[in-house]
Design a protein around this motif. Sequence first.
Motif, PDB file in Angstrom:
ATOM      1  N   LYS A   1      38.945  43.000  43.142  1.00 47.76           N
ATOM      2  CA  LYS A   1      37.887  43.685  43.907  1.00 47.76           C
ATOM      3  C   LYS A   1      36.312  43.151  43.966  1.00 47.76           C
ATOM      4  O   LYS A   1      35.519  42.691  44.538  1.00 47.76           O
TER       5      LYS A   1
ATOM      6  N   LEU B   1      33.239  47.452  48.159  1.00 40.51           N
ATOM      7  CA  LEU B   1      34.666  48.287  48.294  1.00 40.51           C
ATOM      8  C   LEU B   1      34.451  49.336  49.888  1.00 40.51           C
ATOM      9  O   LEU B   1      35.044  49.933  50.731  1.00 40.51           O
TER      10      LEU B   1
ATOM     11  N   PRO C   1      41.519  45.956  47.301  1.00 45.54           N
ATOM     12  CA  PRO C   1      40.624  46.766  46.840  1.00 45.54           C
ATOM     13  C   PRO C   1      40.993  48.323  45.896  1.00 45.54           C
ATOM     14  O   PRO C   1      39.546  47.925  44.909  1.00 45.54           O
TER      15      PRO C   1
END
Length: 468
Positions: free
Chosen positions: A106, A201, A99
């Motif tokens: 991402k 995320l 992340p």
Amino acid sequence: MGDGIIFEINEIVVGKKEAYLKDKLTKIPIEKINFNKSSVRISALKNAGINDVYKLLSYSRQQLIKINGLGKRSADAALNNAAIIKNLYEERFKIRLNPHGGYKDKRLIHLLYVYRITKELIRDVKAFKDKYSGLIHVFIANEKRLRSWLYLLLASEKKKQYLLSSHDDSSVFLENEITRSVVEQANYIMITFNGDMTAALSDFAKDSVTYYTWLEETLGCEYNAYVQDKELVHKINAFDADFSLMKTKLRKYQEFGARFILCQKRVLLGDEMGLGKTIQAIAAMAHLKAKGGTSFLVICPLSVVVNWVREIQKHSGLTALKIYGDKKEALYAEWVKNGGIAVTNYETAKTFSDVFDKRLDMLVVDEAHYVKNPDTDRTTAVRRLLSKAEYVLYMTGTPMENKIKEMCFLLNCLKPELNIAESMDRIYEPMEFKERISEVYLRRDRNDVWAEIPEKLEISDWCEYERE
């Protein structure tokens, strides 16, 4: 849309794999292709500007044959050996979910998030589309005809009535509750697919391990970040481990490590310091205890004997007994009688290894690099105990891959039948050596498991010094 998500996931993974191979293969000098008694003319390749394996693989056979001084046989051997090296790295490629990486990193997490929360919706939309796609195409075609003044000018009255009737039917169809629900679902899927990554995320931070399961589903394969041998991975994952005596919940990689120990029985666990080798060893002993085991022995440096006992008591319901010092004979007799986990140091282990006649359910040797020298007394003492245990675990967080002779000695102590030292003359590439020992050696570093490790937690603990 479902196919689009999976396509983009695969596209990102393939791109990362290609970048990984380029990085690895450009670092392998062209001289490395001369193995298996090959006699590739390296000088001819270097004169042509081919200095690494990656560059070599960009050439076709016909292009290589044209290189001055190479020849057909040498070109074939070069390409064949380069392909073998490439295949070794391809099999060990690991996709990491990061992340904190770039956009592609991402985006991959985001796509897996979208896949997870819209999977059922996509299935419903697809089922609706499959059922009504023919009718929808008719409605669309007729709407286009209604908007064409030329078509209406030339159409018969009957055709015009049909088009008007079709328009009314399409309006009813679109206003139908089921259709409106499917349209809303499709819009939600599109918004999520093209939306902000923040939610994905955040969700990944809460349960990163589950994302690897979704990665397996979308890639259509069993993915494991720790071991590349698929048969071994399947065997370990299928092992019915009983961790009911554990007080602490294992992380995924720790559970895998404990299962690896139990499946392979005599192994070297080389996880990097801080990843929980001790708790994996305790979990393996907890399983054996739950299955009726009674006697376990941990040999470690004196400085960590107390820590071992504390960790056993903290993380499991097993009993632990320190055996060292002036009362070691009495403590040893107590353990022989009552069982449990005996924790002792190397020096004490030397004193009773000669007279030890107890059958062990498991022997754990911590900081196993202490017994890498076959000529020392402590190595001799530990080797005497190996035959007393069905399960043996060597542990060391000290990297040993660069000290091949010492590594082979430890592994041959565990599993002599592998004949690792005898095969060293046939090992031409580090990755092949790792493959050769994969059934007995497991090592993970922080990069392998960082997604499963929580944020650093600092705790201040006040201690009062006594007079001594």
